[in-house]
Motif scaffolding. Structure first.
Motif, PDB file in Angstrom:
ATOM      1  N   SER A 175      38.311  41.581  28.076  1.00 20.03           N
ATOM      2  CA  SER A 175      37.516  40.823  27.099  1.00 20.03           C
ATOM      3  C   SER A 175      37.897  39.343  27.131  1.00 20.03           C
ATOM      4  O   SER A 175      37.017  38.469  27.134  1.00 20.03           O
ATOM      5  CB  SER A 175      37.742  41.386  25.687  1.00 20.03           C
ATOM      6  N   THR A 201      36.653  37.739  30.292  1.00 19.45           N
ATOM      7  CA  THR A 201      35.202  37.536  30.247  1.00 19.45           C
ATOM      8  C   THR A 201      34.848  36.287  29.466  1.00 19.45           C
ATOM      9  O   THR A 201      34.014  35.482  29.891  1.00 19.45           O
ATOM     10  CB  THR A 201      34.507  38.765  29.617  1.00 19.45           C
ATOM     11  N   ASN A 215      35.756  33.234  31.609  1.00 16.16           N
ATOM     12  CA  ASN A 215      34.878  33.013  32.754  1.00 16.16           C
ATOM     13  C   ASN A 215      33.463  32.612  32.367  1.00 16.16           C
ATOM     14  O   ASN A 215      32.825  31.825  33.067  1.00 16.16           O
ATOM     15  CB  ASN A 215      34.845  34.266  33.631  1.00 16.16           C
ATOM     16  N   ILE A 260      30.502  44.255  27.852  1.00 14.64           N
ATOM     17  CA  ILE A 260      31.565  43.321  28.247  1.00 14.64           C
ATOM     18  C   ILE A 260      31.972  43.584  29.696  1.00 14.64           C
ATOM     19  O   ILE A 260      32.117  42.648  30.502  1.00 14.64           O
ATOM     20  CB  ILE A 260      32.788  43.450  27.318  1.00 14.64           C
ATOM     21  N   VAL A 301      29.229  42.369  32.140  1.00 15.85           N
ATOM     22  CA  VAL A 301      29.260  40.917  32.339  1.00 15.85           C
ATOM     23  C   VAL A 301      30.468  40.526  33.187  1.00 15.85           C
ATOM     24  O   VAL A 301      30.353  39.715  34.128  1.00 15.85           O
ATOM     25  CB  VAL A 301      29.283  40.185  30.977  1.00 15.85           C
ATOM     26  N   TYR A 302      31.609  41.096  32.865  1.00 16.30           N
ATOM     27  CA  TYR A 302      32.839  40.787  33.611  1.00 16.30           C
ATOM     28  C   TYR A 302      32.659  41.023  35.106  1.00 16.30           C
ATOM     29  O   TYR A 302      32.967  40.150  35.932  1.00 16.30           O
ATOM     30  CB  TYR A 302      33.975  41.654  33.072  1.00 16.30           C
TER      31      TYR A 302
END
Length: 242
Positions: free
Chosen positions: A121, A124, A127, A158, A161-162
């Protein structure tokens, strides 16, 4: 009017202009902060459902390299073993914390680990919204935004997206580009070995290779394969698996 009164009046007159510009400046600062917070809230809400088009680091690398490899792929088109592998490698207690793994952080501090115990988290948030580096302002913003992300996005989102924004090599961003670059496969077709090797290079993607792994990467990938199987068995993958 006496001398003392005259001096006092003169000092008051000098202070008045200073106060006059300080008040508007404070108002503009407050407004600026509110605008930034509003934009962040809008981005967080938007990225809970929309693909992240580009990140600050991707822009920087694209300018430096003259372009990058990156392709967004929805989580349902990412091999489940890849999801488990990256969690096993980077944040084994991902389903059990709310953004900060205090136990892992203490272990990292005690052992002098370079990664500092950052969760998926936190990574993420860094970034997608912030800049690279270890400055205190960035870490403070990361600490503020991580709980917001945890409250707004699902654990599966999450992780989605990561895996779509993280760097897997110089100019290679996201799991789809990495799968194609290293193995000629789509992210959906990754097996346990490929997923483990891709996860093994994440801490240092510019000096490690997934398709030509060093002995260290091979050993680390074997550990990750075991870890991915373990978190599947004991339920620590439940928050992001369908």
């Amino acid at each position: 009017m006496g001398r003392k009164a005259a001096k006092k009046t003169a000092k008051t007159a000098k202070k008045a202009p200073r106060r006059a510009w300080r008040i508007p400046l404070r108002r503009w600062l407050v407004r600026g902060i509110l605008v930034i917070l509003g934009l962040l809230a809008l981005l967080i809400a938007s990225f809970s459902v929309l693909p992240v088009p580009v990140t600050p680091y991707q822009l920087s690398e694209s300018r430096r390299l003259g372009g990058i490899e990156q392709e967004w792929v929805p989580v349902q088109y990412i091999s489940p073993v890849m999801l488990r592998s990256v969690v096993a490698a980077e944040d084994a207690n991902y389903c059990e914390h709310w953004g900060f793994d205090i136990a892992a952080l203490r272990t990292a501090i005690a052992g002098g680990a370079q990664r500092g115990g950052s969760t998926i988290s936190q990574q993420t948030v860094k970034n997608v919204f912030l800049w690279q580096g270890r400055s205190w302002p960035r870490k403070a913003l990361e600490a503020l935004l991580t709980p917001v992300i945890e409250l707004t996005w699902s654990k599966r989102r999450i992780l989605e997206v990561y895996l779509n924004v993280i760097e897997f090599g110089e100019g290679i961003f996201g799991i789809q580009a990495a799968s194609q670059h290293y193995f000629g496969l789509d992210a959906a077709d990754l097996g346990p070995v490929q997923a483990a090797r891709l996860s093994a290079i994440l801490p240092d993607p510019k000096s490690r290779s997934a398709d030509q792994p060093s002995s260290f990467v091979r050993r680390r990938a074997a550990q990750i394969r075991d870890g991915a199987a373990t978190i599947q068995r004991d339920g620590r993958a439940s928050c992001f698996e369908e």
